[in-house]
Motif scaffolding. Structure first.
Motif, PDB file in Angstrom:
ATOM      1  N   LYS A  98      40.566  57.542  16.478  1.00 33.45           N
ATOM      2  CA  LYS A  98      39.906  57.544  17.792  1.00 33.45           C
ATOM      3  C   LYS A  98      40.055  56.218  18.485  1.00 33.45           C
ATOM      4  O   LYS A  98      40.269  55.199  17.836  1.00 33.45           O
ATOM      5  N   ASN A  99      39.846  56.211  19.807  1.00 31.68           N
ATOM      6  CA  ASN A  99      39.806  54.908  20.452  1.00 31.68           C
ATOM      7  C   ASN A  99      38.484  54.246  20.069  1.00 31.68           C
ATOM      8  O   ASN A  99      37.510  54.900  19.691  1.00 31.68           O
ATOM      9  N   ILE A 100      38.463  52.926  20.166  1.00 35.08           N
ATOM     10  CA  ILE A 100      37.362  52.159  19.604  1.00 35.08           C
ATOM     11  C   ILE A 100      36.011  52.488  20.256  1.00 35.08           C
ATOM     12  O   ILE A 100      35.003  52.609  19.556  1.00 35.08           O
ATOM     13  N   GLU A 101      36.003  52.687  21.569  1.00 33.21           N
ATOM     14  CA  GLU A 101      34.715  52.980  22.228  1.00 33.21           C
ATOM     15  C   GLU A 101      34.137  54.304  21.722  1.00 33.21           C
ATOM     16  O   GLU A 101      32.943  54.395  21.441  1.00 33.21           O
ATOM     17  N   ASP A 102      34.969  55.333  21.631  1.00 33.21           N
ATOM     18  CA  ASP A 102      34.494  56.640  21.155  1.00 33.21           C
ATOM     19  C   ASP A 102      33.954  56.545  19.735  1.00 33.21           C
ATOM     20  O   ASP A 102      32.910  57.105  19.411  1.00 33.21           O
TER      21      ASP A 102
END
Ligand code: ADP
Ligand code: MG
Length: 303
Positions: free
Chosen positions: A216-220
């Motif tokens: 996943k991308n880091i924010e998610d």
């Protein structure tokens, strides 16, 4: 583009990596996180071609990465690897170690590139010191600069800042990851330190029980941790029925609410205080601006 296609691997008969697949784009910074023993170093070594796969394939662009059975000399020009245990020439200087793989046919370029890299890893003062006199953290920085010398297209880093003390760590991370972005060098960074990830990783792979359980991308990943392994990686967390996983900083103490707890302990954490309180006979953690006394009753809510 690095393509890891459904790979599996066992040491003897014990499976360590099972049906792992992911991709890394040129210049992308991807973190590989997981508990100690989850197989991070093994996965990195497989991508480098250090072992033969039991199943699956790995490609960088059109080139297949093969293990020692099919490729006698491990390693490729376009891919460099900085191991947890690094291999330097102890009796030569930092400068010579970093320039080791650069051609002597272009002495000016060699000198320039070496100088630039010494600056990236903040070893200007030690450039002419023999490596054997350096600390573990300084050696780790030499190994990093050496891997960058010939400008790989992708860099595999195994716990790259683990030996470096806190005084240096943050500025070094910023310099190194910024340099990789500027030069469009992709990287896969195995780590158990959230500070290697937050602020730098474009994407995060979570390795657990031989498998990638999140990509996943880091924010998610940070904002919606789906299990306690992921939540715990980022900090003090709670599982509270109506809210799901919430970090200590996502709860606040309020005048009145239906959620009540009793303060058990209070820890100064620099920015504020971490309150440990008992809620429904379990410990929960809440960040609070002020110190609280043991035994006090509080009400809390999700921010
Ligand atoms: P991590 O880097 O996430 O801590 P490793 O990849 O080093 O994990 O190890 C994964 C598992 O494989 C561990 O159980 C470890 O004991 C085992 N292992 C690692 N290297 C070897 C080896 N050379 N031979 C046999 N087992 C190994
Ligand atoms: Mg490891």
């Amino acid at each position: 583009m690095l393509k890891v296609k459904n790979i599996s691997f066992s040491y003897n008969k014990t499976p360590v990596i099972s049906k792992v697949r992911f991709e890394i784009k040129p210049g992308e910074n991807v973190a590989l996180i997981g508990e100690s023993g989850s197989g991070k170093s093994t996965l990195i070594k497989l991508i480098y071609g250090q072992y033969d796969l039991s199943n699956g394939e790995i490609y960088w662009k059109e080139q297949q990465i093969l293990g020692p059975k099919f490729n006698l000399v491990v390693g490729y020009e376009f891919m460099k690897y900085v191991a947890q245990e690094f291999d330097l020439m102890p009796f030569t200087t930092v400068r010579e170690n970093i320039g080791k793989y650069l051609s002597n046919f272009y002495p000016e370029e060699k000198q320039q590139r070496t100088k630039e890299l010494i600056k990236v890893v903040e070893l200007e003062e030690f450039a002419d010191i023999k490596v054997k006199f350096l600390s573990g953290g300084q050696k780790q920085r030499v190994a990093l600069a050496q891997a960058l010398a010939k400008q790989p297209e992708i860099l595999l880093l195994d716990e790259p800042f683990s030996n470096i003390d806190n005084f240096k760590k943050q500025s070094l991370r910023r310099k190194v990851f910024k340099f990789l972005k500027e030069q469009n060098i992709g990287c896969l960074v195995a780590t158990h330190d959230k500070d290697d990830v937050l602020g730098f990783a474009d994407r995060v792979l979570v390795l657990d029980n031989h498998k990638i359980i999140a990509d996943k991308n880091i924010e998610d990943l940070y904002n919606n941790p789906k299990n306690k392994l992921i939540a715990a990686f980022f900090g003090e967390y709670n599982y509270i029925e109506p809210f799901g996983f919430v970090y200590a900083h996502q709860l606040k103490i309020v005048e009145n609410s239906k959620y009540e707890a009793q303060v058990k302990d209070c820890y100064f954490n620099g920015k504020n205080y971490l309150i440990e309180a008992v809620y429904q006979s379990e410990s929960i953690f809440i960040e609070n601006e002020n110190k609280l006394n043991t035994g006090v009753y509080i009400s809390f809510e999700k921010k």
